[in-house]
Design a protein around this motif. Structure first.
Motif, short mmCIF file in Angstrom:
data_model
loop_
_atom_site.label_atom_id
_atom_site.label_comp_id
_atom_site.label_asym_id
_atom_site.label_seq_id
_atom_site.Cartn_x
_atom_site.Cartn_y
_atom_site.Cartn_z
N PHE A 41 0.83 -1.20 0.00
CA PHE A 41 0.00 0.00 0.00
C PHE A 41 0.86 1.25 0.00
CE2 PHE A 41 -2.41 3.43 1.98
CZ PHE A 41 -3.62 3.36 1.29
N PHE A 42 2.04 1.16 0.62
CA PHE A 42 2.91 2.31 0.79
C PHE A 42 4.12 2.29 -0.15
CE2 PHE A 42 0.94 1.11 4.80
CZ PHE A 42 0.29 2.27 5.17
N VAL A 43 4.61 1.09 -0.48
CA VAL A 43 5.88 0.92 -1.21
C VAL A 43 5.60 0.49 -2.65
CG1 VAL A 43 8.02 -0.41 -1.34
CG2 VAL A 43 7.16 0.35 0.89
N ARG A 44 6.24 1.17 -3.60
CA ARG A 44 6.12 0.78 -5.01
C ARG A 44 7.01 -0.43 -5.29
NH1 ARG A 44 6.58 5.09 -9.83
NH2 ARG A 44 4.35 5.21 -9.39
N HIS A 45 8.28 -0.34 -4.95
CA HIS A 45 9.18 -1.47 -5.11
C HIS A 45 10.48 -1.20 -4.36
CE1 HIS A 45 10.24 0.98 -8.83
NE2 HIS A 45 11.40 0.94 -8.19
N TYR A 46 11.25 -2.27 -4.17
CA TYR A 46 12.63 -2.17 -3.68
C TYR A 46 13.53 -2.25 -4.90
CZ TYR A 46 10.11 -3.44 0.52
OH TYR A 46 9.19 -3.46 1.55
N TRP A 47 14.64 -1.53 -4.87
CA TRP A 47 15.53 -1.53 -6.01
C TRP A 47 16.98 -1.69 -5.55
CZ3 TRP A 47 18.98 2.53 -5.76
CH2 TRP A 47 18.59 3.67 -5.05
N VAL A 48 17.75 -2.34 -6.40
CA VAL A 48 19.17 -2.59 -6.11
C VAL A 48 19.97 -2.26 -7.36
CG1 VAL A 48 20.90 -4.28 -5.42
CG2 VAL A 48 18.55 -4.47 -4.52
N VAL A 49 20.99 -1.43 -7.20
CA VAL A 49 21.93 -1.13 -8.28
C VAL A 49 23.30 -1.66 -7.89
CG1 VAL A 49 23.10 0.69 -9.57
CG2 VAL A 49 20.68 0.94 -9.00
N GLY A 148 17.51 -10.82 -1.80
CA GLY A 148 16.30 -11.24 -1.09
C GLY A 148 16.41 -11.06 0.40
N ARG A 149 17.57 -11.35 0.93
CA ARG A 149 17.80 -11.17 2.36
C ARG A 149 17.68 -9.70 2.73
NH1 ARG A 149 23.55 -12.93 5.12
NH2 ARG A 149 23.36 -11.76 7.07
N ASN A 150 18.20 -8.82 1.89
CA ASN A 150 18.14 -7.38 2.18
C ASN A 150 16.72 -6.84 2.05
OD1 ASN A 150 20.82 -6.96 2.87
ND2 ASN A 150 21.44 -6.64 0.75
N VAL A 151 15.97 -7.34 1.08
CA VAL A 151 14.57 -6.95 0.96
C VAL A 151 13.81 -7.31 2.24
CG1 VAL A 151 12.39 -7.41 -0.22
CG2 VAL A 151 14.46 -7.00 -1.56
N ASN A 152 14.01 -8.53 2.71
CA ASN A 152 13.33 -8.96 3.93
C ASN A 152 13.77 -8.13 5.14
OD1 ASN A 152 11.88 -11.00 2.63
ND2 ASN A 152 13.52 -12.50 2.92
N LEU A 153 15.07 -7.82 5.19
CA LEU A 153 15.61 -7.03 6.31
C LEU A 153 14.98 -5.64 6.35
CD1 LEU A 153 17.82 -6.46 8.52
CD2 LEU A 153 19.27 -5.68 6.63
N VAL A 154 15.02 -4.94 5.21
CA VAL A 154 14.51 -3.57 5.18
C VAL A 154 12.99 -3.56 5.29
CG1 VAL A 154 14.36 -1.47 3.79
CG2 VAL A 154 16.51 -2.75 3.89
N GLU A 155 12.34 -4.53 4.70
CA GLU A 155 10.88 -4.60 4.80
C GLU A 155 10.44 -4.84 6.25
OE1 GLU A 155 7.92 -5.75 1.54
OE2 GLU A 155 8.42 -7.63 2.55
N SER A 156 11.20 -5.62 6.99
CA SER A 156 10.89 -5.83 8.42
C SER A 156 11.04 -4.52 9.19
CB SER A 156 11.82 -6.91 9.01
OG SER A 156 11.56 -8.17 8.43
#
Length: 275
Positions: A41-49, A148-156
């Protein structure tokens, strides 16, 4: 496991404002990941460069601004950044990576309950919003290379402060999607008429939730469309392009283009061909 929104390798990735993306893509790798249902609802996507230019020339990737807040995790620069007003460049040198969270337009306001316009040129410390030390977060994110680990970390981290859903965020996204979907829109009055909203109410809504004016969103949507059209062609009819975008005269189109990208359309096209 987070879903990589760029899993189809045969399809060109949407640039989302990244200038000359197809050329720049040879210099770096960009991945985008969809948020979990409660965060979506709040986040469009996570991005990694990620980039590896060791032994190669440094590269600066330019991006057209957009009406979104970004949480950026980068060594020594981690912060929450509001929408910008002009194109900005990210200098890539040696090896490195950046992890980011792109909030939906208006999607960051419920976390802070303060006008997002106050964030222009004034990034927020993530510790002030999510009670996380930026250096500690950097150490966690860059201790490995598992997206994936970082997405879960930041999303938490985000989930720990997840606010109640705000119907105004839905309205803001409907308005922004409407503008980006019809780049021939030239006036704020057209938005007001379509959404049956008083102009001052619309302006206050955008100042509070988006951080930039609806007039600016109209302008940036048209210029992004122009830049993407230019990126995809070797020859250009500027008069036709300006008319397609709803400009009454070519000089107004050139002025707007240069105010965002720092170059006229012709200069931009020539620089692209020179690379």
């Amino acid at each position: 496991m987070p879903t990589n929104t760029n899993s189809n390798k045969n399809s060109p990735m949407p640039s989302l404002g990244i200038i000359n993306f197809q050329q720049g893509g040879h210099k770096f790798q960009l991945s985008r990941y969809a948020p979990a249902e409660d965060a979506a609802f709040f986040v469009r996507h996570y991005w990694v460069v990620k980039w590896d230019l060791a032994g190669k020339e440094p590269y600066t990737q330019h991006v057209i601004p957009n009406p979104c807040v970004n949480l950026v995790v980068e060594l020594g620069k981690t912060a929450i950044y509001g929408p910008g007003k002009e194109k900005y460049g990210h200098h890539l040198e040696g090896q490195g990576s950046v992890f980011g969270v792109k909030f939906k337009p208006g999607g960051f306001y419920p976390f802070v309950q303060e006008n997002v316009s106050s964030m222009l040129n004034n990034p927020l410390c993530i510790g002030d919003v999510f009670n996380t030390d930026p250096r500690f977060l950097e150490a966690q994110v860059f201790s490995h290379s598992d997206d994936g680990r970082n997405v879960n970390l930041v999303e938490s981290m985000i989930r720990s402060k997840l606010p109640a859903q705000d119907e105004q965020v839905t309205l803001v996204n409907q308005i922004v999607d409407y503008v980006y979907g019809q780049p021939e829109i030239t006036k704020v009055d057209a938005i007001c008429e379509h959404f049956q909203m008083n102009i001052r109410t619309l302006q206050r809504l955008f100042d509070q939730y988006v951080g930039v004016s609806p007039k600016w969103v109209i302008k940036i949507a048209r210029i992004q469309s122009a830049a993407e059209t230019t990126d995809g062609k070797d020859t250009h009819n500027w008069a036709k392009l300006s008319m397609d975008l709803g400009y009454h005269d070519q000089s107004h189109f050139i002025k707007d283009f240069k105010s965002i990208l720092g170059q006229t359309p012709e200069e931009y096209a020539l620089a692209k061909r020179a690379k």
